[in-house]
Design an enzyme around this catalytic site. Structure first.
Site, mmCIF file in Angstrom:
data_model
loop_
_atom_site.group_PDB
_atom_site.id
_atom_site.type_symbol
_atom_site.label_atom_id
_atom_site.label_comp_id
_atom_site.label_asym_id
_atom_site.label_seq_id
_atom_site.Cartn_x
_atom_site.Cartn_y
_atom_site.Cartn_z
ATOM 1 N N ASP A 35 50.801 47.444 65.147
ATOM 2 C CA ASP A 35 51.913 46.721 65.773
ATOM 3 C C ASP A 35 52.459 45.664 64.812
ATOM 4 O O ASP A 35 53.438 44.972 65.120
ATOM 5 C CB ASP A 35 51.537 46.140 67.144
ATOM 6 N N SER A 36 51.863 45.588 63.606
ATOM 7 C CA SER A 36 52.468 44.813 62.515
ATOM 8 C C SER A 36 53.886 45.301 62.252
ATOM 9 O O SER A 36 54.672 44.605 61.617
ATOM 10 C CB SER A 36 51.621 44.938 61.248
ATOM 11 N N ASP A 76 47.984 51.514 67.374
ATOM 12 C CA ASP A 76 47.769 50.212 68.027
ATOM 13 C C ASP A 76 48.303 50.221 69.450
ATOM 14 O O ASP A 76 49.414 50.703 69.692
ATOM 15 C CB ASP A 76 48.540 49.134 67.257
ATOM 16 N N LYS A 98 43.703 51.458 69.150
ATOM 17 C CA LYS A 98 43.079 50.177 68.825
ATOM 18 C C LYS A 98 43.546 49.104 69.810
ATOM 19 O O LYS A 98 44.729 48.992 70.099
ATOM 20 C CB LYS A 98 43.423 49.763 67.394
ATOM 21 N N GLU A 105 43.020 44.869 70.902
ATOM 22 C CA GLU A 105 42.576 43.560 70.423
ATOM 23 C C GLU A 105 41.819 42.831 71.533
ATOM 24 O O GLU A 105 42.350 42.675 72.640
ATOM 25 C CB GLU A 105 43.781 42.708 70.006
ATOM 26 N N GLU A 135 39.480 40.832 61.447
ATOM 27 C CA GLU A 135 40.616 40.269 60.701
ATOM 28 C C GLU A 135 40.442 38.768 60.483
ATOM 29 O O GLU A 135 40.215 38.009 61.443
ATOM 30 C CB GLU A 135 41.920 40.551 61.475
#
Ligand code: KIV
Length: 264
Positions: free
Chosen positions: A45-46, A84, A112, A114, A181
């Protein structure tokens, strides 16, 4: 390139072979990465920052990630593709399953999420439904406004202990991969040793089982600045193919990340 699976990644951890990962958002780069030694591609999602120009990742939708996952999959059938799950797309287990299914249908091998122990039920349900999961701890960018900025996480001993417990909880729930991260290298080493699943670091030192970078950082074209933990491999090599090869070789040999890319 032979097809990479969760079993391949697990065996690489056991054998001490470093895993190489990069973000990718389209077919051309996915093919380039697959052809030049990258084991995992993350449709991160960057993309909200490096493609859409946002200040953070919060505006990204499941539709956005599904579109780019489809593009990446079109570039390589063999790549292991992690997609993501964007901000607020997994607030409860049912919602997580519905959105993850869309990403798997778009071509992902894994999704993925978070967060820590609070994701236990969602991860359990996802894996029961046949959807492999990657956890993400440390500086989780979807929580940037809770952190008060993009700050190193886990420096205080209570937070470090909580992160180790979270990593174990994610593994117990069924996660088969973990991203760490921007945390101190010593903590990343501790977590990598505390879990049996492969751990991929970004700004987490060299002791994790593999490394990931945002591809725009690797070639020095991120909007704004190059983070301390990254390196412009294009500047060193002069062309894209050699930049990717050098990144992979340096991760495999342990030359990257160096002490200058680490946090204490
Ligand atoms: O979105 C992303 O690119 C990521 C990586 C920084 C790990 O989550």
């Amino acid at each position: 390139m032979s097809k990479i699976t969760v079993s391949t990644l697990q065996k690489m951890k056991q054998a001490g072979d470093k895993i190489t990962a990069l973000t990718a958002y389209d077919a051309s780069f996915a093919k380039l990465f697959a052809d030049n030694g990258v084991d995992i591609v993350l449709v991160g999602d960057s993309l909200g920052m490096v493609l859409q120009g946002g200040d953070d990742t919060l505006a990204v939708t499941t539709k956005d990630i599904a579109y780019h996952t489809h593009c990446v999959r079109a570039g390589s059938k063999a790549l292991f593709v992690v997609a993501d799950m964007p901000f607020m797309s997994y607030a409860n287990p049912t919602q997580a399953c519905e959105n993850a299914a869309e990403l798997m249908r778009a071509g992902a091998n894994m999704v993925k999420l978070e967060g820590g122990e609070w994701l236990y039920d969602s991860i359990k349900l996802l894996t029961q439904q046949g959807i492999p999961v990657c956890g993400h701890l440390g500086l989780t960018p979807q929580s940037v406004h809770v952190f008060g900025g993009f700050k190193i996480q886990g420096r205080e001993s209570d937070k470090a202990q909580k992160m180790i417990a979270d990593a174990r909880a994610l593994q117990d729930a069924g996660a088969q991969l973990l991203v760490l991260e921007c945390i101190p290298s010593a903590l990343a080493k501790q977590i990598s040793e505390a879990v049996t699943i492969p751990v991929i670091g970004i700004g987490a030192g060299k002791e994790t089982d593999g490394q990931i970078l945002v591809m725009h950082d690797l070639v020095g074209i991120s909007a704004g600045y190059i983070p301390k933990f990254s390196k412009n491999f294009l500047a060193e090599t002069g062309n894209m193919v050699d930049a990717v090869k050098k990144y992979c070789n340096d991760v495999k040999s342990g030359a990257f990340p160096g002490p200058e890319h680490e946090f204490n």
